[in-house]
Design a protein around this motif. Structure first.
Motif, PDB file in Angstrom:
ATOM      1  N   THR B   5      65.682  39.516  77.615  1.00 35.54           N
ATOM      2  CA  THR B   5      64.865  38.186  76.828  1.00 35.54           C
ATOM      3  C   THR B   5      63.153  39.135  77.038  1.00 35.54           C
ATOM      4  O   THR B   5      63.146  39.921  78.474  1.00 35.54           O
ATOM      5  CB  THR B   5      64.432  37.145  78.544  1.00 35.54           C
ATOM      6  N   GLN B   6      63.098  39.698  75.908  1.00 38.54           N
ATOM      7  CA  GLN B   6      61.664  40.636  75.966  1.00 38.54           C
ATOM      8  C   GLN B   6      60.247  39.467  75.667  1.00 38.54           C
ATOM      9  O   GLN B   6      59.883  38.576  75.096  1.00 38.54           O
ATOM     10  CB  GLN B   6      61.760  41.174  75.168  1.00 38.54           C
ATOM     11  N   LEU B  21      54.515  46.061  79.010  1.00 35.81           N
ATOM     12  CA  LEU B  21      55.761  44.958  78.153  1.00 35.81           C
ATOM     13  C   LEU B  21      56.622  44.586  78.822  1.00 35.81           C
ATOM     14  O   LEU B  21      57.379  45.191  79.955  1.00 35.81           O
ATOM     15  CB  LEU B  21      56.269  45.811  76.991  1.00 35.81           C
ATOM     16  N   ASN B  22      57.407  43.606  78.922  1.00 40.36           N
ATOM     17  CA  ASN B  22      58.462  42.972  80.018  1.00 40.36           C
ATOM     18  C   ASN B  22      59.603  42.364  78.987  1.00 40.36           C
ATOM     19  O   ASN B  22      59.624  42.751  78.239  1.00 40.36           O
ATOM     20  CB  ASN B  22      57.334  41.022  80.262  1.00 40.36           C
ATOM     21  N   CYS B  23      60.288  42.929  80.802  1.00 37.73           N
ATOM     22  CA  CYS B  23      61.708  42.216  80.436  1.00 37.73           C
ATOM     23  C   CYS B  23      62.995  41.767  81.070  1.00 37.73           C
ATOM     24  O   CYS B  23      62.105  42.307  82.583  1.00 37.73           O
ATOM     25  CB  CYS B  23      62.056  43.853  79.762  1.00 37.73           C
ATOM     26  N   TRP B  35      64.511  51.722  77.935  1.00 35.53           N
ATOM     27  CA  TRP B  35      63.879  50.911  76.978  1.00 35.53           C
ATOM     28  C   TRP B  35      64.008  52.232  75.529  1.00 35.53           C
ATOM     29  O   TRP B  35      63.981  52.858  76.117  1.00 35.53           O
ATOM     30  CB  TRP B  35      62.040  51.299  77.666  1.00 35.53           C
ATOM     31  N   ARG B  72      64.109  42.680  86.100  1.00 37.05           N
ATOM     32  CA  ARG B  72      62.877  42.212  85.795  1.00 37.05           C
ATOM     33  C   ARG B  72      62.742  44.150  85.378  1.00 37.05           C
ATOM     34  O   ARG B  72      62.737  44.561  86.403  1.00 37.05           O
ATOM     35  CB  ARG B  72      61.424  41.951  86.099  1.00 37.05           C
ATOM     36  N   THR B  74      59.522  46.554  83.751  1.00 33.06           N
ATOM     37  CA  THR B  74      58.045  46.591  82.646  1.00 33.06           C
ATOM     38  C   THR B  74      57.742  47.667  82.203  1.00 33.06           C
ATOM     39  O   THR B  74      58.168  49.265  83.023  1.00 33.06           O
ATOM     40  CB  THR B  74      57.249  45.863  83.766  1.00 33.06           C
ATOM     41  N   CYS B  90      64.494  46.903  75.653  1.00 32.70           N
ATOM     42  CA  CYS B  90      65.059  47.284  76.628  1.00 32.70           C
ATOM     43  C   CYS B  90      66.588  46.516  76.120  1.00 32.70           C
ATOM     44  O   CYS B  90      67.064  46.173  75.953  1.00 32.70           O
ATOM     45  CB  CYS B  90      64.012  46.206  77.760  1.00 32.70           C
ATOM     46  N   GLY B 106      68.169  43.287  74.176  1.00 32.11           N
ATOM     47  CA  GLY B 106      66.646  41.941  73.922  1.00 32.11           C
ATOM     48  C   GLY B 106      65.722  41.682  72.730  1.00 32.11           C
ATOM     49  O   GLY B 106      66.460  42.737  71.308  1.00 32.11           O
ATOM     50  N   THR B 109      59.359  43.771  71.610  1.00 27.70           N
ATOM     51  CA  THR B 109      58.476  43.767  70.941  1.00 27.70           C
ATOM     52  C   THR B 109      57.353  44.247  70.342  1.00 27.70           C
ATOM     53  O   THR B 109      58.097  45.685  69.920  1.00 27.70           O
ATOM     54  CB  THR B 109      57.630  43.411  72.381  1.00 27.70           C
TER      55      THR B 109
END
Lengths: 113, 115
Positions: B5-6, B21-23, B35, B72, B74, B90, B106, B109
């Motif tokens: 999930t992103q 940015l998060n993953c 990435w 997680r 980032t 990611c 994901g 983003t």
């Protein structure tokens, strides 16, 4: 290292026609993957080759799809009797497997009209 | 089954800003995490590959961190530029048998950097 090459970059075809895409992986990579990506989604796995052997196919890969990798070099993905739902970006990637990463090509964008 | 999930799905920032940015991933038994950057209508360009034994990986203005235990990663982009505008994805490989390590992605983003 010339990267992964895919041809053609774009393909527009009429519904019902057959299309074939080509992927030339990085020469020393024994693993080759095909993915499909639709708008707003991440790529989804289609099929995997190790050298010339096709070892895995996704349930997404209907019997209208066939892929080959003769002599473990380039690969082709053929779609027979194309449907509008086949419109997507088709991506090829090659790798040596973990811990190494994956290298993707520029993709082939298919539009079925 | 691995799920990635992103967040956020889209991000718009003014030029010069630092951003994250998060993953997140559901199965922490990963080999590595990669990435990618994708420009509109183009293929994927690898940005950073971070191994499961690593905490961070840096390339220029990009820094990726990995916390396996919390599932997680980032991606930190420093001093953003309009040329950074793209979709960032990611992906983690998972062994699916017969020597196949499928990447699970994901949805990405979409970053817009405003001049």
């Amino acid at each position: 290292d010339t990267g992964v090459s895919q041809n053609p970059r774009h393909k527009i075809t009429k519904r019902g026609q057959n299309v074939t895409f080509r992927c030339d992986p990085i020469s020393e990579h024994n693993r080759l993957y095909w993915y499909r990506q639709t708008l707003g989604q991440g790529p989804e796995f289609l099929t995997y080759f190790q050298n010339e052997a096709q070892l895995e196919k996704s349930r997404l890969l209907s019997d209208r799809f066939s892929a080959e990798r003769p002599k473990g070099s380039f690969s082709t993905l053929e779609i027979q009797r194309t449907e509008q739902g086949d419109s997507a970006m088709y991506l090829c990637a090659s790798s040596l497997g973990p811990p190494k990463g994956y290298t993707f090509g520029s993709g082939t964008r298919l539009t079925v009209v | 089954k691995q799920e990635v999930t992103q967040i956020p799905a889209a991000l718009s920032v003014p030029e010069g800003e630092n951003l994250v940015l998060n993953c997140s991933f559901t199965d922490s038994a990963i080999y590595n995490l990669q990435w990618f950057r994708q420009d509109p209508g183009k293929g994927l360009t690898s940005l950073l590959l971070i191994q499961s034994s690593q905490r961070e990986q840096t390339s220029g203005r990009l820094n990726a961190s990995l916390d396996k235990s919390s599932g997680r990663s980032t991606l930190y982009i420093a001093a953003s530029q309009p040329g950074d505008s793209a979709t960032y994805l990611c992906a983690v490989p998972a062994y699916s048998g017969a020597g196949s390590y499928q990447l699970t992605f994901g949805k990405g983003t979409k970053l817009s950097v405003i001049p």
